[in-house]
Design a protein around this motif. Structure first.
Motif, PDB file in Angstrom:
ATOM      1  N   ALA A 172       9.857  -0.301  43.286  1.00 13.38           N
ATOM      2  CA  ALA A 172       9.161  -0.623  44.539  1.00 13.38           C
ATOM      3  C   ALA A 172       7.766   0.000  44.574  1.00 13.38           C
ATOM      4  CB  ALA A 172       9.985  -0.145  45.727  1.00 13.38           C
ATOM      5  N   LEU A 173       7.620   1.204  44.045  1.00 16.80           N
ATOM      6  CA  LEU A 173       6.321   1.877  44.056  1.00 16.80           C
ATOM      7  C   LEU A 173       5.335   1.251  43.080  1.00 16.80           C
ATOM      8  CD1 LEU A 173       7.489   5.599  44.269  1.00 16.80           C
ATOM      9  CD2 LEU A 173       6.354   4.285  46.057  1.00 16.80           C
ATOM     10  N   LEU A 174       5.837   0.674  41.995  1.00 16.93           N
ATOM     11  CA  LEU A 174       4.958   0.098  40.980  1.00 16.93           C
ATOM     12  C   LEU A 174       4.688  -1.389  41.194  1.00 16.93           C
ATOM     13  CD1 LEU A 174       6.384   1.787  37.748  1.00 16.93           C
ATOM     14  CD2 LEU A 174       4.299   2.385  38.979  1.00 16.93           C
ATOM     15  N   ALA A 175       5.553  -2.073  41.924  1.00 15.45           N
ATOM     16  CA  ALA A 175       5.410  -3.522  42.102  1.00 15.45           C
ATOM     17  C   ALA A 175       4.251  -3.843  43.043  1.00 15.45           C
ATOM     18  CB  ALA A 175       6.706  -4.113  42.647  1.00 15.45           C
ATOM     19  N   PRO A 176       3.454  -4.864  42.737  1.00 15.87           N
ATOM     20  CA  PRO A 176       2.322  -5.213  43.604  1.00 15.87           C
ATOM     21  C   PRO A 176       2.735  -5.874  44.914  1.00 15.87           C
ATOM     22  CG  PRO A 176       2.488  -6.757  41.787  1.00 15.87           C
ATOM     23  CD  PRO A 176       3.484  -5.670  41.512  1.00 15.87           C
ATOM     24  N   ASN A 177       3.925  -6.489  44.950  1.00  9.33           N
ATOM     25  CA  ASN A 177       4.398  -7.136  46.168  1.00  9.33           C
ATOM     26  C   ASN A 177       5.917  -7.217  46.145  1.00  9.33           C
ATOM     27  OD1 ASN A 177       5.051  -9.508  44.519  1.00  9.33           O
ATOM     28  ND2 ASN A 177       2.837  -9.913  44.567  1.00  9.33           N
ATOM     29  N   MET A 178       6.483  -7.758  47.225  1.00  6.01           N
ATOM     30  CA  MET A 178       7.929  -7.827  47.362  1.00  6.01           C
ATOM     31  C   MET A 178       8.559  -8.744  46.318  1.00  6.01           C
ATOM     32  SD  MET A 178      10.474  -6.674  49.177  1.00  6.01           S
ATOM     33  CE  MET A 178       9.761  -6.185  50.753  1.00  6.01           C
ATOM     34  N   GLU A 179       7.898  -9.860  46.017  1.00  2.73           N
ATOM     35  CA  GLU A 179       8.455 -10.801  45.052  1.00  2.73           C
ATOM     36  C   GLU A 179       8.554 -10.174  43.664  1.00  2.73           C
ATOM     37  OE1 GLU A 179       6.034 -11.438  47.147  1.00  2.73           O
ATOM     38  OE2 GLU A 179       7.063 -12.809  48.534  1.00  2.73           O
ATOM     39  N   ALA A 180       7.525  -9.459  43.263  1.00  2.00           N
ATOM     40  CA  ALA A 180       7.549  -8.796  41.956  1.00  2.00           C
ATOM     41  C   ALA A 180       8.604  -7.698  41.914  1.00  2.00           C
ATOM     42  CB  ALA A 180       6.168  -8.217  41.643  1.00  2.00           C
ATOM     43  N   ALA A 181       8.770  -6.990  43.026  1.00  2.00           N
ATOM     44  CA  ALA A 181       9.771  -5.925  43.081  1.00  2.00           C
ATOM     45  C   ALA A 181      11.183  -6.464  42.927  1.00  2.00           C
ATOM     46  CB  ALA A 181       9.640  -5.163  44.409  1.00  2.00           C
ATOM     47  N   GLN A 182      11.445  -7.640  43.452  1.00  2.00           N
ATOM     48  CA  GLN A 182      12.776  -8.226  43.347  1.00  2.00           C
ATOM     49  C   GLN A 182      13.019  -8.889  41.987  1.00  2.00           C
ATOM     50  OE1 GLN A 182      12.759 -10.836  46.741  1.00  2.00           O
ATOM     51  NE2 GLN A 182      13.489  -9.250  48.136  1.00  2.00           N
ATOM     52  N   THR A 183      11.944  -9.190  41.255  1.00  2.00           N
ATOM     53  CA  THR A 183      12.072  -9.869  39.973  1.00  2.00           C
ATOM     54  C   THR A 183      12.134  -8.897  38.802  1.00  2.00           C
ATOM     55  OG1 THR A 183      10.841 -11.754  40.868  1.00  2.00           O
ATOM     56  CG2 THR A 183      11.045 -11.614  38.469  1.00  2.00           C
ATOM     57  N   PHE A 184      11.351  -7.840  38.854  1.00  2.00           N
ATOM     58  CA  PHE A 184      11.211  -6.948  37.711  1.00  2.00           C
ATOM     59  C   PHE A 184      12.516  -6.302  37.240  1.00  2.00           C
ATOM     60  CE2 PHE A 184      10.544  -2.586  36.134  1.00  2.00           C
ATOM     61  CZ  PHE A 184       9.879  -2.873  34.959  1.00  2.00           C
ATOM     62  N   PRO A 185      13.415  -5.822  38.118  1.00  2.00           N
ATOM     63  CA  PRO A 185      14.619  -5.135  37.622  1.00  2.00           C
ATOM     64  C   PRO A 185      15.568  -6.031  36.837  1.00  2.00           C
ATOM     65  CG  PRO A 185      14.251  -4.655  39.939  1.00  2.00           C
ATOM     66  CD  PRO A 185      13.349  -5.788  39.579  1.00  2.00           C
ATOM     67  N   GLY A 186      15.492  -7.352  37.022  1.00  4.55           N
ATOM     68  CA  GLY A 186      16.440  -8.261  36.385  1.00  4.55           C
ATOM     69  C   GLY A 186      16.556  -8.108  34.876  1.00  4.55           C
ATOM     70  N   PRO A 187      15.446  -8.246  34.129  1.00  8.88           N
ATOM     71  CA  PRO A 187      15.554  -8.125  32.664  1.00  8.88           C
ATOM     72  C   PRO A 187      16.052  -6.757  32.203  1.00  8.88           C
ATOM     73  CG  PRO A 187      13.473  -9.153  33.300  1.00  8.88           C
ATOM     74  CD  PRO A 187      14.106  -8.654  34.557  1.00  8.88           C
ATOM     75  N   VAL A 188      15.605  -5.702  32.864  1.00  4.73           N
ATOM     76  CA  VAL A 188      16.016  -4.347  32.468  1.00  4.73           C
ATOM     77  C   VAL A 188      17.520  -4.167  32.648  1.00  4.73           C
ATOM     78  CG1 VAL A 188      15.725  -1.889  32.923  1.00  4.73           C
ATOM     79  CG2 VAL A 188      13.752  -3.419  33.047  1.00  4.73           C
ATOM     80  N   ILE A 189      18.026  -4.576  33.802  1.00  4.56           N
ATOM     81  CA  ILE A 189      19.454  -4.415  34.080  1.00  4.56           C
ATOM     82  C   ILE A 189      20.285  -5.335  33.190  1.00  4.56           C
ATOM     83  CG2 ILE A 189      21.223  -4.730  35.856  1.00  4.56           C
ATOM     84  CD1 ILE A 189      19.179  -3.819  37.902  1.00  4.56           C
ATOM     85  N   ALA A 190      19.768  -6.541  32.909  1.00  2.92           N
ATOM     86  CA  ALA A 190      20.492  -7.462  32.016  1.00  2.92           C
ATOM     87  C   ALA A 190      20.674  -6.846  30.629  1.00  2.92           C
ATOM     88  CB  ALA A 190      19.741  -8.783  31.912  1.00  2.92           C
ATOM     89  N   ILE A 191      19.633  -6.189  30.129  1.00  2.94           N
ATOM     90  CA  ILE A 191      19.735  -5.529  28.824  1.00  2.94           C
ATOM     91  C   ILE A 191      20.740  -4.388  28.875  1.00  2.94           C
ATOM     92  CG2 ILE A 191      18.455  -4.136  27.158  1.00  2.94           C
ATOM     93  CD1 ILE A 191      15.995  -5.827  27.805  1.00  2.94           C
ATOM     94  N   PHE A 192      20.717  -3.624  29.966  1.00  2.59           N
ATOM     95  CA  PHE A 192      21.681  -2.528  30.122  1.00  2.59           C
ATOM     96  C   PHE A 192      23.119  -3.054  30.115  1.00  2.59           C
ATOM     97  CE2 PHE A 192      19.082   1.074  32.274  1.00  2.59           C
ATOM     98  CZ  PHE A 192      18.292   1.154  31.132  1.00  2.59           C
ATOM     99  N   ILE A 193      23.347  -4.199  30.753  1.00  4.00           N
ATOM    100  CA  ILE A 193      24.701  -4.758  30.840  1.00  4.00           C
ATOM    101  C   ILE A 193      25.149  -5.319  29.489  1.00  4.00           C
ATOM    102  CG2 ILE A 193      26.115  -6.557  31.906  1.00  4.00           C
ATOM    103  CD1 ILE A 193      24.395  -6.290  34.406  1.00  4.00           C
ATOM    104  N   ILE A 194      24.258  -6.067  28.839  1.00  2.00           N
ATOM    105  CA  ILE A 194      24.617  -6.692  27.554  1.00  2.00           C
ATOM    106  C   ILE A 194      24.993  -5.635  26.525  1.00  2.00           C
ATOM    107  CG2 ILE A 194      23.702  -8.021  25.618  1.00  2.00           C
ATOM    108  CD1 ILE A 194      22.040  -9.603  27.663  1.00  2.00           C
TER     109      ILE A 194
END
Length: 363
Positions: A172-194
Motif C-alpha cells: 500500500a505504501l509503494l503503490a501509486p494508487n488503489m488499483e495498483a495496490a490490489q494488483t501487485f500482490p497477486g504474482p508474488v503470492i501466486a509464486i509463494f503458493i506454487i
C-alpha cells in the motif's frame, strides 16, 4: 547552528519536542480509535473467521490418520485463508497514507511511531481472528487433540497473519494508487503458493527450488506438517513404501493375516512410524530442525517488511491527484484562453443583432 544533514531521524531531542514513548502512546491511541470506530471492518473479519472455519471443517471433517495428502491440502488452505484475510489492509492503508504524509512532513510525530502503532493495533484483531479460526477448525478436521499441538498450530497461523498484514501495508505504501495496490500482490503470492510444496514437490522444482526456500508458505506448511505427523499418535509402525509391502504379501501368501507391526519386527520390509511414512509420501522433510522454521521465518519476514515499510514511509511520497490537471506550458494555456475569449465575443456580437431583429429587448 546544526546542519540539517547532521540531524538524525532517531534523535527526537533534535527533531521533535516529546519523547518517543509519548509519541507512540498518542499515535497508538489515535490509530486505535480509527480502527475501532470502523465496526463493519472488525466484525467482518470475525464473522469471516467463523464462517470459513465451519465450511473448511465440514469439507475435511474428521479425516482419517492415513489421509496425509488431504491433511496437507487442509493445512495449506488454513495458512492461505489466514494470510489473505489481511487483504482488506490494502484499502485502509492506501487511504491513510496520504494523511500520514502530511503529518510526517509537518513533524507531528516520527515515522517509526506510526509504523509501530499500525502493527500494534492490528495485533488484537489477528489474535482474536486466528483464535476463532483455530478453535473451530482444529477439532473438526481430526488433527491431534493435545494442548501443545494446538498451541503450536495457533502460534504459526498467528505469525503468518501478522507477517502478511505487514506485507500488504508495504504494498500500500509503494503503490501509486488503489488499483495498483490490489494488483501487485497477486504474482508474488501466486509464486509463494506454487512453490509451497503442495502443487509441486521440492524434488521436481529443478532450478527453481530456491523459491521453495524463500516462500513463507513453504516454511509454515512444513512446520505444521511436522507438528501433526510427528506427534505420538502417529507412532504405529507401517511400511515406509506401501508398494514394497504389497509386493511382499504377494510373494509370501502365508503371511496373510499377520499384522504389519509384526512383519516390521521380523524385518520383512523397511518400516517407519506412520507419521514419517506419510511425510515421505507427501515429500515433506522429516528433519525436526525445521520444526520452528515456520515461526522463525515469519518473524524474519515481519522484520523485513516492517523495515521496508518504514523506509517507504520516510522516503516515498505519492501525490494524490484529484480532478483534472492542466497540460502544456503557460504560454500555450494563455493562448488557448485568448482564443476562448475571442470566440465568446464573436458569439455575443452575432447574437445581439439577431435578438434585435426578433424584437427581443436588450438586457
Amino acid at each position: 547552528l546544526v546542519s540539517s544533514s547532521s540531524v538524525s531521524a532517531f534523535e527526537p531531542s533534535l527533531c521533535f519536542h516529546r519523547t518517543l514513548r509519548l509519541y507512540i502512546q498518542s499515535v497508538l491511541h489515535r490509530q486505535a480509535m480509527v480502527t475501532v470506530r470502523n465496526k463493519v471492518f472488525v466484525m467482518t473479519r470475525v464473522f469471516s473467521a467463523v464462517i470459513t472455519s465451519v465450511i473448511l471443517g465440514s469439507v475435511w471433517y474428521q479425516l482419517p490418520k492415513e489421509k496425509g495428502f488431504e491433511k496437507l491440502g487442509m493445512l495449506l488452505f488454513s495458512i492461505l485463508h489466514i494470510s489473505f484475510s489481511n487483504f482488506s489492509e490494502l484499502t485502509f492503508s492506501v487511504e491513510q497514507k496520504y494523511v500520514a504524509y502530511k503529518q510526517l512532513d509537518m513533524k507531528m510525530f516520527p515515522a517509526l511511531t506510526y509504523m509501530a502503532a499500525w502493527g500494534i493495533v492490528h495485533l488484537p484483531i489477528a489474535i482474536v481472528e486466528t483464535a476463532i479460526f483455530s478453535l473451530v477448525l482444529y477439532p473438526m478436521v481430526g488433527l491431534v487433540l493435545t494442548a501443545g499441538n494446538w498451541i503450536f498450530f495457533y502460534f504459526n497461523l498467528l505469525l503468518a497473519n501478522i507477517a502478511m498484514a505487514s506485507f500488504f501495508r508495504v504494498v500500500a505504501l509503494l503503490a501509486p494508487n488503489m488499483e495498483a495496490a490490489q494488483t501487485f500482490p497477486g504474482p508474488v503470492i501466486a509464486i509463494f503458493i506454487i512453490f509451497a510444496g503442495f502443487l509441486i514437490t521440492p524434488s521436481k522444482m529443478g532450478v527453481f527450488k530456491f523459491v521453495y526456500y524463500i516462500s513463507l508458505f513453504s516454511y509454515s506448511l512444513r512446520s505444521l506438517c511436522q507438528n501433526e505427523f510427528l506427534a505420538d499418535s502417529y507412532d504405529a509402525l507401517v511400511a515406509l513404501d506401501p508398494v514394497t509391502q504389497l509386493q511382499y504379501e504377494v510373494d509370501n501368501p502365508s503371511t496373510k493375516g499377520t499384522s504389519v507391526a509384526q512383519l516390521c519386527k521380523e524385518g520383512a520390509f523397511t518400516c517407519s512410524t506412520m507419521g514419517v511414512a506419510i511425510m515421505n509420501q507427501i515429500s515433506i522433510d522429516t528433519n525436526k530442525s525445521w520444526y520452528w522454521g515456520g515461526a522463525l521465518y515469519c518473524l524474519g519476514f515481519l522484520v523485513l517488511t516492517f523495515s521496508l515499510g518504514y523506509r517507504a514511509l520516510t522516503k516515498v511520497r505519492i501525490v494524490l491527484n484529484i480532478g483534472s490537471s492542466r497540460t502544456g506550458t503557460d504560454e500555450e494555456a494563455e493562448a488557448a484562453a485568448r482564443e476562448v475569449a475571442v470566440s465568446a465575443s464573436e458569439v455575443a456580437v452575432s447574437i445581439v443583432p439577431a435578438a434585435a431583429s426578433a424584437g427581443v429587448p436588450a438586457a
